[in-house]
Scaffold this motif. Structure first.
Motif, mmCIF file in Angstrom:
data_model
loop_
_atom_site.group_PDB
_atom_site.id
_atom_site.type_symbol
_atom_site.label_atom_id
_atom_site.label_comp_id
_atom_site.label_asym_id
_atom_site.label_seq_id
_atom_site.Cartn_x
_atom_site.Cartn_y
_atom_site.Cartn_z
ATOM 1 N N LEU A 1 46.265 43.672 18.676
ATOM 2 C CA LEU A 1 46.035 42.803 19.824
ATOM 3 C C LEU A 1 44.964 43.304 20.797
ATOM 4 C CD1 LEU A 1 49.634 41.539 20.612
ATOM 5 C CD2 LEU A 1 47.742 40.320 19.508
ATOM 6 N N GLY A 2 44.655 44.572 20.765
ATOM 7 C CA GLY A 2 43.611 45.087 21.649
ATOM 8 C C GLY A 2 43.992 45.123 23.108
ATOM 9 N N SER A 3 45.260 44.923 23.412
ATOM 10 C CA SER A 3 45.777 45.028 24.777
ATOM 11 C C SER A 3 47.234 45.435 24.700
ATOM 12 C CB SER A 3 45.620 43.708 25.541
ATOM 13 O OG SER A 3 46.243 42.644 24.850
ATOM 14 N N ASN A 4 47.748 45.970 25.802
ATOM 15 C CA ASN A 4 49.101 46.534 25.783
ATOM 16 C C ASN A 4 50.150 45.461 25.506
ATOM 17 O OD1 ASN A 4 47.984 49.005 26.381
ATOM 18 N ND2 ASN A 4 48.540 48.948 28.551
ATOM 19 N N VAL A 5 51.041 45.754 24.584
ATOM 20 C CA VAL A 5 52.109 44.835 24.204
ATOM 21 C C VAL A 5 53.238 44.908 25.231
ATOM 22 C CG1 VAL A 5 53.945 44.507 22.501
ATOM 23 C CG2 VAL A 5 51.568 44.791 21.744
ATOM 24 N N ASN A 6 53.718 43.744 25.658
ATOM 25 C CA ASN A 6 54.804 43.668 26.631
ATOM 26 C C ASN A 6 56.166 43.462 25.987
ATOM 27 O OD1 ASN A 6 52.240 42.213 28.061
ATOM 28 N ND2 ASN A 6 53.391 43.475 29.514
ATOM 29 N N MET A 7 56.171 42.913 24.788
ATOM 30 C CA MET A 7 57.438 42.688 24.107
ATOM 31 C C MET A 7 57.208 42.737 22.609
ATOM 32 S SD MET A 7 60.192 39.553 24.532
ATOM 33 C CE MET A 7 59.526 38.502 23.253
ATOM 34 N N VAL A 8 58.173 43.329 21.893
ATOM 35 C CA VAL A 8 58.107 43.374 20.438
ATOM 36 C C VAL A 8 59.503 43.121 19.885
ATOM 37 C CG1 VAL A 8 58.353 45.902 20.418
ATOM 38 C CG2 VAL A 8 57.424 44.739 18.415
ATOM 39 N N ILE A 9 59.580 42.275 18.855
ATOM 40 C CA ILE A 9 60.825 41.970 18.146
ATOM 41 C C ILE A 9 60.656 42.469 16.719
ATOM 42 C CG2 ILE A 9 62.424 40.174 17.403
ATOM 43 C CD1 ILE A 9 61.202 38.368 19.599
ATOM 44 N N ILE A 10 61.608 43.254 16.223
ATOM 45 C CA ILE A 10 61.487 43.852 14.896
ATOM 46 C C ILE A 10 62.752 43.572 14.083
ATOM 47 C CG2 ILE A 10 61.181 45.996 13.586
ATOM 48 C CD1 ILE A 10 59.785 47.187 16.014
ATOM 49 N N LYS A 11 62.547 43.264 12.791
ATOM 50 C CA LYS A 11 63.682 43.013 11.880
ATOM 51 C C LYS A 11 63.422 43.665 10.528
ATOM 52 C CE LYS A 11 67.547 41.085 10.356
ATOM 53 N NZ LYS A 11 67.714 42.008 9.214
ATOM 54 N N ASP A 12 64.407 44.410 10.032
ATOM 55 C CA ASP A 12 64.381 44.929 8.672
ATOM 56 C C ASP A 12 64.568 43.751 7.717
ATOM 57 O OD1 ASP A 12 65.021 46.137 6.167
ATOM 58 O OD2 ASP A 12 65.819 47.906 7.165
#
Length: 343
Positions: A148-159
């Motif tokens: 994204l080239g900018s700081n991430v504010n939220m991330v959702i991760i799933k196995d």
């Protein structure tokens, strides 16, 4: 600097309402070829279903459960230039059931990204601050490129491979804490999910826990970087009053999710600007529940934010703290300095 660089948010995010047919159903009018489709039956108790272009059609996940990715050949069967096609799967296209689909534009076909210690496959839309990231866990502390080239504010991760919770990191929580998208639980402190490290402009950091980094497991991550006038990832305090807290976003929301993270527990709540009844009777759905939509915890969607209109503990209990994510229908002020019309 202009107030916003996105005058028309609907070219990056749009909500589609449709009625199921029980047979192949090509849905158009979204305005772009979506890379992430999150859909839910409004009228029946089917699970939420998530599809994306990186994993490919016919591969479904559900935020209601911990289940691994499922082969769903009759779910989303194609991503089209102006929408997507659903097959005969009941959760996506039961005859005469009503549905809502939330659609995000990524970067199209995924590209290899070697910014992190784990090489990832990324579909990134840097303008809208959204990327879809696929990677394989190592079991060791690591970083993953998000594109994204900018700081991430939220991330959702799933196995994708085994049954695990959906983990969500949010800028308000500080990335030393996390929430579970499939759970009503409050935030939990743990250092081995995100290594107590906020994402940078190029990578997010993962620890050794199976939620984010089990050795050999394949993961999918949805990453969001805030864009003024288009998206907002913030927090508010509930006041326990039907004349509830006003939350300033800087735009008229098209989509809002809220979750209590401290002081109490409760379901996630989802709202949008397309389902009839918004403002004082807004239909809400729950990412962590398969129940049909209801109107018992409404919000008011305004030209520059949203206002809570109930005392429900899931979104407005006195003294409880909440996070939210929101995407715009239109900015409060466009790039030419012209204000949006009030409701």
């Amino acid at each position: 600097m202009a107030y916003t660089t996105i005058d028309d948010p609907t070219i990056y995010f749009n909500t589609k309402l449709y009625t199921g047919t029980g047979s192949s159903n090509a849905l158009t009018g979204i305005g772009f070829q979506p890379d992430w489709v999150w859909l839910k039956s409004r009228s029946a108790g089917w699970d939420h279903e998530q599809y994306d272009s990186v994993r490919g059609v016919g591969k479904s996940l559900s935020s209601v459960t911990t289940n691994a990715e499922q082969d769903s050949p009759q779910g989303v069967t194609a991503f089209g230039a102006d929408g997507f096609t659903v097959g005969t799967r009941s959760g996506a296209n039961e005859n005469n059931s009503t549905y809502v689909a939330w659609n995000w534009l990524g970067g199209g076909s995924a590209s290899s990204n070697s910014n992190g210690s784990i090489t990832s496959s990324v579909s990134a839309n840097t303008t809208a601050g959204f990327s879809i990231v696929s990677y394989t866990g190592t079991g060791n502390n690591a970083t993953v490129g998000h594109g994204l080239g900018s700081n991430v504010n939220m991330v959702i991760i799933k196995d994708r491979d085994v049954s695990r919770d959906w983990i969500l990191g949010h800028t308000t929580l500080g990335f030393n804490k996390y929430l579970l998208l499939n759970s009503t639980a409050a935030s939990t402190t743990a250092s081995n999910r995100f290594q107590d490290t906020a994402p940078s402009s190029s990578v997010f950091t993962i620890g050794t826990h199976g939620y984010t980094n089990n050795s050999g497991s394949d993961y999918i991550a949805y990453c969001f970087a805030e864009k003024k006038g288009y998206s907002k990832f913030g927090s508010y305090a509930g006041n326990g009053n039907a004349n509830g807290t006003f939350v300033y976003t800087g735009f008229k929301p098209a989509f809002v999710i809220v979750k209590v993270y401290a002081g109490g527990t409760g379901d996630w709540q989802m709202y949008d600007n397309k389902r009839v009844g918004y403002n004082d009777a807004n239909y809400r759905l729950k990412p962590s529940a398969s129940s049909a939509e209801a109107t018992d915890e409404p919000i008011d969607i305004l030209s520059n934010g949203f206002k809570l209109r109930n005392t429900g503990g899931s979104f407005n209990a006195s003294g409880d703290d909440y996070i939210y994510m929101a995407f715009a229908e239109s900015p409060f002020v466009n790039s030419n300095g012209v204000p949006n019309n009030a409701r």
